[in-house]
Design a protein around this motif. Sequence first.
Motif, PDB file in Angstrom:
ATOM      1  N   LEU A 203     -72.944  -3.774 -22.783  1.00  0.00           N
ATOM      2  CA  LEU A 203     -73.783  -4.332 -21.722  1.00  0.00           C
ATOM      3  C   LEU A 203     -74.343  -5.683 -22.135  1.00  0.00           C
ATOM      4  CD1 LEU A 203     -75.767  -1.196 -20.510  1.00  0.00           C
ATOM      5  CD2 LEU A 203     -73.944  -2.386 -19.311  1.00  0.00           C
ATOM      6  N   ARG A 204     -74.748  -5.800 -23.403  1.00  0.00           N
ATOM      7  CA  ARG A 204     -75.324  -7.049 -23.869  1.00  0.00           C
ATOM      8  C   ARG A 204     -74.281  -8.149 -23.927  1.00  0.00           C
ATOM      9  NH1 ARG A 204     -78.786  -7.170 -28.908  1.00  0.00           N
ATOM     10  NH2 ARG A 204     -78.469  -9.309 -28.261  1.00  0.00           N
ATOM     11  N   GLN A 205     -73.021  -7.776 -24.154  1.00  0.00           N
ATOM     12  CA  GLN A 205     -71.964  -8.781 -24.193  1.00  0.00           C
ATOM     13  C   GLN A 205     -71.587  -9.254 -22.785  1.00  0.00           C
ATOM     14  OE1 GLN A 205     -69.000  -6.608 -26.293  1.00  0.00           O
ATOM     15  NE2 GLN A 205     -70.039  -6.784 -28.283  1.00  0.00           N
ATOM     16  N   ASN A 206     -71.977  -8.502 -21.797  1.00  0.00           N
ATOM     17  CA  ASN A 206     -71.613  -8.817 -20.410  1.00  0.00           C
ATOM     18  C   ASN A 206     -72.546  -9.893 -19.861  1.00  0.00           C
ATOM     19  OD1 ASN A 206     -70.223  -8.556 -18.017  1.00  0.00           O
ATOM     20  ND2 ASN A 206     -71.586  -6.959 -17.236  1.00  0.00           N
ATOM     21  N   ASN A 207     -72.600 -11.017 -20.562  1.00  0.00           N
ATOM     22  CA  ASN A 207     -73.650 -12.002 -20.339  1.00  0.00           C
ATOM     23  C   ASN A 207     -73.665 -12.597 -18.944  1.00  0.00           C
ATOM     24  OD1 ASN A 207     -74.528 -11.695 -22.929  1.00  0.00           O
ATOM     25  ND2 ASN A 207     -73.527 -13.532 -23.730  1.00  0.00           N
ATOM     26  N   ASN A 208     -72.536 -13.054 -18.495  1.00  0.00           N
ATOM     27  CA  ASN A 208     -72.522 -13.830 -17.262  1.00  0.00           C
ATOM     28  C   ASN A 208     -71.926 -13.083 -16.088  1.00  0.00           C
ATOM     29  OD1 ASN A 208     -73.592 -16.169 -18.537  1.00  0.00           O
ATOM     30  ND2 ASN A 208     -71.583 -16.490 -19.489  1.00  0.00           N
ATOM     31  N   ASP A 209     -71.565 -11.822 -16.288  1.00  0.00           N
ATOM     32  CA  ASP A 209     -70.901 -11.066 -15.247  1.00  0.00           C
ATOM     33  C   ASP A 209     -71.705  -9.872 -14.784  1.00  0.00           C
ATOM     34  OD1 ASP A 209     -68.686 -12.033 -14.191  1.00  0.00           O
ATOM     35  OD2 ASP A 209     -67.292 -11.031 -15.538  1.00  0.00           O
ATOM     36  N   ASN A 210     -73.001  -9.846 -15.145  1.00  0.00           N
ATOM     37  CA  ASN A 210     -73.744  -8.622 -14.849  1.00  0.00           C
ATOM     38  C   ASN A 210     -74.562  -8.722 -13.581  1.00  0.00           C
ATOM     39  OD1 ASN A 210     -75.757 -10.309 -15.613  1.00  0.00           O
ATOM     40  ND2 ASN A 210     -76.724  -8.928 -17.077  1.00  0.00           N
ATOM     41  N   SER A 211     -74.392  -9.819 -12.838  1.00  0.00           N
ATOM     42  CA  SER A 211     -75.173  -9.929 -11.613  1.00  0.00           C
ATOM     43  C   SER A 211     -74.499  -9.150 -10.501  1.00  0.00           C
ATOM     44  CB  SER A 211     -75.319 -11.393 -11.205  1.00  0.00           C
ATOM     45  OG  SER A 211     -74.080 -11.945 -10.893  1.00  0.00           O
ATOM     46  N   THR A 212     -75.319  -8.528  -9.678  1.00  0.00           N
ATOM     47  CA  THR A 212     -74.827  -7.784  -8.533  1.00  0.00           C
ATOM     48  C   THR A 212     -75.718  -8.074  -7.366  1.00  0.00           C
ATOM     49  OG1 THR A 212     -76.154  -5.872  -9.103  1.00  0.00           O
ATOM     50  CG2 THR A 212     -73.928  -5.921  -9.968  1.00  0.00           C
ATOM     51  N   SER A 213     -75.224  -7.952  -6.190  1.00  0.00           N
ATOM     52  CA  SER A 213     -76.005  -8.261  -5.004  1.00  0.00           C
ATOM     53  C   SER A 213     -75.885  -7.130  -4.006  1.00  0.00           C
ATOM     54  CB  SER A 213     -75.507  -9.559  -4.363  1.00  0.00           C
ATOM     55  OG  SER A 213     -76.134  -9.780  -3.127  1.00  0.00           O
ATOM     56  N   ALA A 214     -76.993  -6.880  -3.312  1.00  0.00           N
ATOM     57  CA  ALA A 214     -76.960  -5.808  -2.316  1.00  0.00           C
ATOM     58  C   ALA A 214     -76.068  -6.152  -1.144  1.00  0.00           C
ATOM     59  CB  ALA A 214     -78.375  -5.512  -1.827  1.00  0.00           C
ATOM     60  N   SER A 215     -75.752  -7.434  -0.977  1.00  0.00           N
ATOM     61  CA  SER A 215     -74.871  -7.810   0.113  1.00  0.00           C
ATOM     62  C   SER A 215     -73.405  -7.832  -0.335  1.00  0.00           C
ATOM     63  CB  SER A 215     -75.260  -9.190   0.650  1.00  0.00           C
ATOM     64  OG  SER A 215     -75.188 -10.152  -0.378  1.00  0.00           O
ATOM     65  N   GLY A 216     -73.163  -7.490  -1.598  1.00  0.00           N
ATOM     66  CA  GLY A 216     -71.810  -7.445  -2.119  1.00  0.00           C
ATOM     67  C   GLY A 216     -71.692  -6.321  -3.116  1.00  0.00           C
ATOM     68  N   PRO A 217     -70.671  -6.332  -3.967  1.00  0.00           N
ATOM     69  CA  PRO A 217     -70.498  -5.228  -4.909  1.00  0.00           C
ATOM     70  C   PRO A 217     -71.675  -5.095  -5.848  1.00  0.00           C
ATOM     71  CG  PRO A 217     -68.516  -6.558  -4.756  1.00  0.00           C
ATOM     72  CD  PRO A 217     -69.597  -7.296  -4.019  1.00  0.00           C
ATOM     73  N   GLY A 218     -71.998  -3.866  -6.178  1.00  0.00           N
ATOM     74  CA  GLY A 218     -72.972  -3.605  -7.222  1.00  0.00           C
ATOM     75  C   GLY A 218     -74.347  -3.266  -6.719  1.00  0.00           C
TER      76      GLY A 218
ATOM     77  N   SER B 225     -84.883 -19.498  -4.640  1.00  0.00           N
ATOM     78  CA  SER B 225     -86.079 -20.096  -4.031  1.00  0.00           C
ATOM     79  C   SER B 225     -86.940 -18.999  -3.443  1.00  0.00           C
ATOM     80  CB  SER B 225     -85.720 -21.116  -2.941  1.00  0.00           C
ATOM     81  OG  SER B 225     -85.341 -20.476  -1.740  1.00  0.00           O
ATOM     82  N   PHE B 226     -88.248 -19.169  -3.520  1.00  0.00           N
ATOM     83  CA  PHE B 226     -89.159 -18.210  -2.902  1.00  0.00           C
ATOM     84  C   PHE B 226     -88.981 -18.189  -1.390  1.00  0.00           C
ATOM     85  CE2 PHE B 226     -91.681 -19.177  -6.817  1.00  0.00           C
ATOM     86  CZ  PHE B 226     -91.701 -17.891  -7.336  1.00  0.00           C
ATOM     87  N   GLU B 227     -88.767 -19.373  -0.800  1.00  0.00           N
ATOM     88  CA  GLU B 227     -88.703 -19.486   0.655  1.00  0.00           C
ATOM     89  C   GLU B 227     -87.507 -18.775   1.266  1.00  0.00           C
ATOM     90  OE1 GLU B 227     -91.251 -22.619  -1.009  1.00  0.00           O
ATOM     91  OE2 GLU B 227     -89.189 -21.968  -1.435  1.00  0.00           O
ATOM     92  N   SER B 228     -86.472 -18.531   0.474  1.00  0.00           N
ATOM     93  CA  SER B 228     -85.285 -17.843   1.004  1.00  0.00           C
ATOM     94  C   SER B 228     -85.515 -16.350   1.173  1.00  0.00           C
ATOM     95  CB  SER B 228     -84.091 -18.058   0.072  1.00  0.00           C
ATOM     96  OG  SER B 228     -84.241 -17.308  -1.127  1.00  0.00           O
ATOM     97  N   TYR B 229     -86.483 -15.789   0.440  1.00  0.00           N
ATOM     98  CA  TYR B 229     -86.730 -14.344   0.426  1.00  0.00           C
ATOM     99  C   TYR B 229     -85.478 -13.561   0.017  1.00  0.00           C
ATOM    100  CZ  TYR B 229     -91.388 -14.811   2.494  1.00  0.00           C
ATOM    101  OH  TYR B 229     -92.709 -15.121   2.710  1.00  0.00           O
ATOM    102  N   GLU B 230     -84.548 -14.210  -0.663  1.00  0.00           N
ATOM    103  CA  GLU B 230     -83.319 -13.557  -1.090  1.00  0.00           C
ATOM    104  C   GLU B 230     -83.398 -13.236  -2.583  1.00  0.00           C
ATOM    105  OE1 GLU B 230     -80.197 -16.249  -0.124  1.00  0.00           O
ATOM    106  OE2 GLU B 230     -80.161 -15.705   2.004  1.00  0.00           O
ATOM    107  N   TRP B 231     -82.975 -12.024  -2.941  1.00  0.00           N
ATOM    108  CA  TRP B 231     -82.962 -11.599  -4.335  1.00  0.00           C
ATOM    109  C   TRP B 231     -81.600 -11.033  -4.691  1.00  0.00           C
ATOM    110  CZ3 TRP B 231     -86.832 -13.042  -7.380  1.00  0.00           C
ATOM    111  CH2 TRP B 231     -88.048 -13.374  -6.787  1.00  0.00           C
ATOM    112  N   LYS B 232     -81.131 -11.366  -5.871  1.00  0.00           N
ATOM    113  CA  LYS B 232     -79.868 -10.823  -6.390  1.00  0.00           C
ATOM    114  C   LYS B 232     -80.199  -9.840  -7.507  1.00  0.00           C
ATOM    115  CE  LYS B 232     -76.275 -13.457  -6.935  1.00  0.00           C
ATOM    116  NZ  LYS B 232     -75.340 -14.494  -7.447  1.00  0.00           N
ATOM    117  N   ASN B 233     -79.639  -8.643  -7.398  1.00  0.00           N
ATOM    118  CA  ASN B 233     -79.886  -7.609  -8.399  1.00  0.00           C
ATOM    119  C   ASN B 233     -79.001  -7.786  -9.631  1.00  0.00           C
ATOM    120  OD1 ASN B 233     -81.854  -5.920  -7.080  1.00  0.00           O
ATOM    121  ND2 ASN B 233     -80.243  -5.309  -5.652  1.00  0.00           N
ATOM    122  N   HIS B 234     -79.544  -7.383 -10.781  1.00  0.00           N
ATOM    123  CA  HIS B 234     -78.808  -7.434 -12.045  1.00  0.00           C
ATOM    124  C   HIS B 234     -78.993  -6.125 -12.803  1.00  0.00           C
ATOM    125  CE1 HIS B 234     -78.254 -11.804 -11.574  1.00  0.00           C
ATOM    126  NE2 HIS B 234     -79.496 -11.798 -11.127  1.00  0.00           N
ATOM    127  N   LEU B 235     -78.219  -5.965 -13.855  1.00  0.00           N
ATOM    128  CA  LEU B 235     -78.387  -4.816 -14.732  1.00  0.00           C
ATOM    129  C   LEU B 235     -79.762  -4.847 -15.389  1.00  0.00           C
ATOM    130  CD1 LEU B 235     -74.903  -4.839 -16.484  1.00  0.00           C
ATOM    131  CD2 LEU B 235     -75.761  -3.034 -14.984  1.00  0.00           C
TER     132      LEU B 235
END
Length: 580
Positions: free
Chosen positions: A39-54, A123-133
């Motif tokens: 998991l720690r080696q998965n540096n740049n690929d661990n982001s997930t979004s509720a609007s997409g996979p993960g 940005s705060f104004e977007s109210y958008e959040w991307k989930n991560h591990l």
Amino acid sequence: MVGRWSPSLLLVSTLASIAAALPYEQSSDMSAANLFLKLRQNNNDNSTSASGPGSSNGSTPVSYNQPYRPQIHFSPSSGFMNDPNGLVVSGKPGNETIHMYYQYNPNDTVAGNQHWGHATSKSFESYEWKNHLPAIAPEAEGEGIFSGSAVIDSNNTSGFFDNSTEPEDRIVAIYTLNTADEESQNIAYSTNGGYNFTKYENNPVLRDVGKYQKQFRDPKVFWDAPHEQWVMAVAHTQTYEVGFYTSKDLKSWEEASRFSAGVLGYQYECPALFQAPYVGGDKDGQKGWVLLISINPGAPLGGSMTEYVIGDWDGKTFTSDDPSAKLADFGKDWYAAQTWDNTDPSKPPVVIGWASNWQYTNVVPTSPWRSVFSVPREVTLQYAALNPLDSRYVMAQNPINTSAIVTDSLHDGKTAAKNSTSVDLKGDGAFDITANITMSAATYGSLAANSTVDLYVNGTAKGDVLRIGFVGGEPGVVLIDRRFAGKDWADNDPFFTDRFSTQAQILYADDNDKENSDRYFTMRMIVDRTITELFVNDGIASAAVLHYWDQEGKPTSLEMKVGDDRLKVHLDVQALKSTW
């Protein structure tokens, strides 16, 4: 982090659940230790979004369209969330990343097995959040990664970084490690922009001793530039003290002072010390210091609450401006509030709270997740009248601008006459609603019990309604009544307090001619399916309340009733798009 939780699940269980849904091919050697390294080696690929996979725990694709799921408020895709942690902004100007870590149990929808969950936004104004591990995990049976903060160590005072990590991305997390024997303050650092952390080999960096060592948690750290030092505010929970400690390198800490004030309850938690701009009065344009203290249990309404004190920080001691501590939110669902570190100093600080209460958070009827955060709020110190003879500075809070997510204007703001106005609430279930109430100087002096404005948010089921009301007089009163906003669940929980109110002075349109000036009062509501946040008179009072509609319903219409012809109301209703 509340001190009455005892961990019951192991790290291996956590990692196994994450491993079952990792987006990359798994090897046959999936021991806890090897998985943690992977998991720690998965540096740049661990982001997930509720609007997409993960999802926030790296699981399979999820929907954010469950009936009780808020559409602009942050919630984890699954599992249990509580305190916001490690709020920090990294990256070069113009390409910043807003990090929001949080207390997180990826295995269950009740508190326990505490990790640091992680989400980011541009940005705060977007109210958008991307989930991560999860960013920081326990590594031994009985451990919990409890609440804390994060800072940008741009000058490498800690010595953790080399030139491979840009100064703007040098994130150090400071957190409480909870074990059966003690609570101690620990640090970890990230060399890849805050997605993975390495725990400091010589942890802990700060501990208490003797009978107090099990009740010492929730460090909030910031860089005190005038005194060239790091400052930690941390709760000595059951002696009702906020301890202030200073350091040059984030590793070695010295106690500077302690502070206590306000409601005591059972214990202190989650302190935060930060600066905010004064607005109005003789300090207009200057900055003051605010100390947030969370209490649990023991709030006047029951369960958990956050209070605040305004004062001054001299590098060693916090001194309050007056002997009072004030309620930060008069609802029942705003706790453990924290501010972001490293935001634009020319703008007001941004605060966010956990929108729940420890009295019922483990049983609210949501699945596969529990808990949401409030909207991010800008903080100012507003000079406001408490009564006709006394004005003081209060902590005012207003939601981050929603204009970027407005999809439709559902009401044009024309003056409403007496009786009622109805608006269909069409959209994704999130709405920004403002009622601006005005009256003449002569009317103000003769306001009576029927000088009311009531806003009724109706749910899908017949009889489901949330009431937000204004009652004119000296002083003005604003109320929230959630008795009928989902009786099936609320009636079965004795701790789900259902009515709230506070007073607020009716304002002058012209402060220079108060005798002849018209008067006004504003109520702004962010309604988002199962949570409503109310902001009164430009945020000098605020309240967050949860409500779970019967039949898994959602807001369907708004009705406004005006009880006095002399009150004129401008009503604006805007639909907000889902940011998931």
